[in-house]
Design an enzyme around this catalytic site. Structure first.
Site, PDB file in Angstrom:
ATOM      1  N   SER A 123       2.643   1.127   6.539  1.00 23.87           N
ATOM      2  CA  SER A 123       3.792   0.351   6.050  1.00 23.87           C
ATOM      3  C   SER A 123       4.983   1.199   5.634  1.00 23.87           C
ATOM      4  CB  SER A 123       3.365  -0.528   4.874  1.00 23.87           C
ATOM      5  OG  SER A 123       2.603  -1.627   5.330  1.00 23.87           O
ATOM      6  N   LYS A 126       8.388   0.706   7.173  1.00 26.32           N
ATOM      7  CA  LYS A 126       9.265  -0.399   6.770  1.00 26.32           C
ATOM      8  C   LYS A 126      10.564   0.111   6.151  1.00 26.32           C
ATOM      9  CE  LYS A 126       5.865  -4.119   6.012  1.00 26.32           C
ATOM     10  NZ  LYS A 126       4.550  -3.544   6.263  1.00 26.32           N
ATOM     11  N   SER A 178       5.685  -5.454   0.801  1.00 31.69           N
ATOM     12  CA  SER A 178       5.296  -4.884   2.091  1.00 31.69           C
ATOM     13  C   SER A 178       4.742  -5.938   3.041  1.00 31.69           C
ATOM     14  CB  SER A 178       4.247  -3.775   1.876  1.00 31.69           C
ATOM     15  OG  SER A 178       4.052  -3.036   3.057  1.00 31.69           O
TER      16      SER A 178
END
Length: 426
Positions: A123, A126, A178
């Site tokens: 993640s 991101k 997230s």
């Protein structure tokens, strides 16, 4: 468990100012190796499942090119621990395969382990999506949720079909929770997943994150996914230049719109260090089967913000957030002790720097600050350290040559005048 009490940092500072210990890694790895000798220098370790297999008929992505010189300085190409000279051993148990501690304020690298080893971001990618969205989309723009958003694999915030969300709300949810459903919605707003990935990867190249290739907007494993601890630190520093991103990372809770018969609801920032680390300013964590556990966190003290990135770690004995807290402690102690940095976050791709004539082409990047006490600045043109004349040498040589020519002309003129006087006397 509470992290980073002042006593912890004081103890680290005492270690740094005491008699130095040998700075050899506990694993027995050498401190100095070329990047070509490092593990995973051109690609992440093999995937443990089929998530990175291309679709039928699609070619397998080739590894990203490895720059001839490590971005960020010579020491950024080393394997194993990269610490300042005579630094003590790290405290606690940090088991991440690669990590980095950086000073966000100055862009210097304080310490690292395998900083350019290529790993999977999970993640943490991101952050690259967030910067792309801030650059491309208006914060008040409305994005309508779809069933595909809601069906994304992994962590989800709660986007639903027909729900209406502003880009600013999605940005907050992306960085606070997230959410993979939020990442998919933002990718659609950017023109669809393939277009969003093109824009994310173009941004990575622009920033000089040459180890990074996004294969999915959310960080789920995909063909060719790659990054490094150095690159994530570089991307995070760029993100902190955008007020929208800095604000979202610091937001503790937010009312998020519902959809259909579902009313609005509260979402909360899920980073575990908010109440456990002094001066914490935000971060995010990730996990996939192949990336394992990843973590990004930052903290600010006395006007100085430090950040840590950990890739391919395991939550044993401490979760990655706890290991990040140990590294933040170590970084603040290095700063307090006045240790020299081991590298620099260099913004701007080495193969896209402006030439002196204004065109764009392949121009090397200068070395970052070294540990010899001399200050080196990031170059915006050719690598002057590698020039035979250096920054001022060529102008001095030209000036010296002109001086010689002037002196010679004056000598010849004086000589001709003497001959003329001798002729008149005769």
């Amino acid at each position: 468990m509470r992290f980073a009490a002042r006593g912890t940092v004081a103890a680290l500072l005492a270690l740094l100012t005491a008699a130095p210990a040998a700075a050899q890694p506990a694993t027995g790895e050498p401190l100095m190796q070329t990047s070509a000798q490092c593990r995973n220098h051109d690609r992440p370790p093999p995937a443990i499942d089929t998530s990175e297999e291309p679709k039928p008929g699609d070619p397998s992505p080739t590894p990203l090119p490895v720059p001839p010189e490590p971005v960020g300085g010579t020491r950024m190409g080393e394997c194993g621990l990269v610490l300042p000279p005579e630094a003590p051993a790290l405290p606690g148990a940090v088991n991440a395969a690669a990590w980095i501690i950086t000073d966000v304020s100055s862009g210097t690298v304080l310490a690292a382990k395998d900083p350019h080893a290529r790993e999977r971001p999970a993640s943490l990618i991101k952050m690259l999506l967030a910067i792309t969205a801030v650059r491309e989309l208006r914060p008040e723009q409305i994005v309508v949720g779809t069933p595909e958003d809601a069906q994304q694999e992994g962590s989800r915030v709660g986007i639903g079909p027909g729900g209406e969300y502003t880009v600013d709300q999605l940005l907050h949810a992306l960085l606070m929770r997230s959410g993979n459903d939020v990442a998919h919605a933002l990718a659609r707003a950017l023109g669809g997943v393939p277009v969003a990935l093109e824009k994310m990867n173009a941004l990575a190249r622009e920033l000089g994150a040459l180890d990074t290739r996004a294969a999915t907007p959310s960080g789920l494993d995909g063909p060719g996914m790659s990054t490094s601890a150095y690159d994530i630190a570089l991307i995070f520093r760029e993100g902190m230049e955008h007020a929208e991103i800095a604000k979202a990372l610091r937001t503790r809770s937010l009312t998020f719109p519902g959809h259909g018969d579902t009313g609005s609801f509260e979402i909360y920032n899920d980073n575990k260090l908010w109440d456990e680390y002094e001066g914490f300013t935000g971060g995010t964590a990730g996990f996939t089967d192949s990336a394992r556990h990843t973590y990004l966190g930052s903290a600010e003290r006395d006007g100085r913000q430090l950040a840590v990135v950990l890739l391919r770690g395991e939550p044993n004995p401490d979760p990655l957030a706890g290991q990040g807290a140990l590294l933040l402690d170590y970084g603040f102690a290095l700063v307090d002790a006045g240790r020299k940095p081991v590298g620099e976050l260099v913004t701007g791709a080495p193969d896209a720097q402006p030439k002196p004539d204004g065109s764009v082409g392949s121009v090397p990047v200068t070395e970052p600050p070294t540990t010899d006490g001399e200050d080196h600045q990031t170059a915006t043109g050719p690598d002057t350290e590698r020039s035979a004349f250096g920054t001022y040498g060529m102008p001095l040589v030209v000036a010296a040559g002109l001086g010689i020519l002037v002196a010679l002309a004056l000598f010849l003129r004086k000589k001709r005048a003497a001959r003329a006087r001798a002729a008149r006397t005769a």
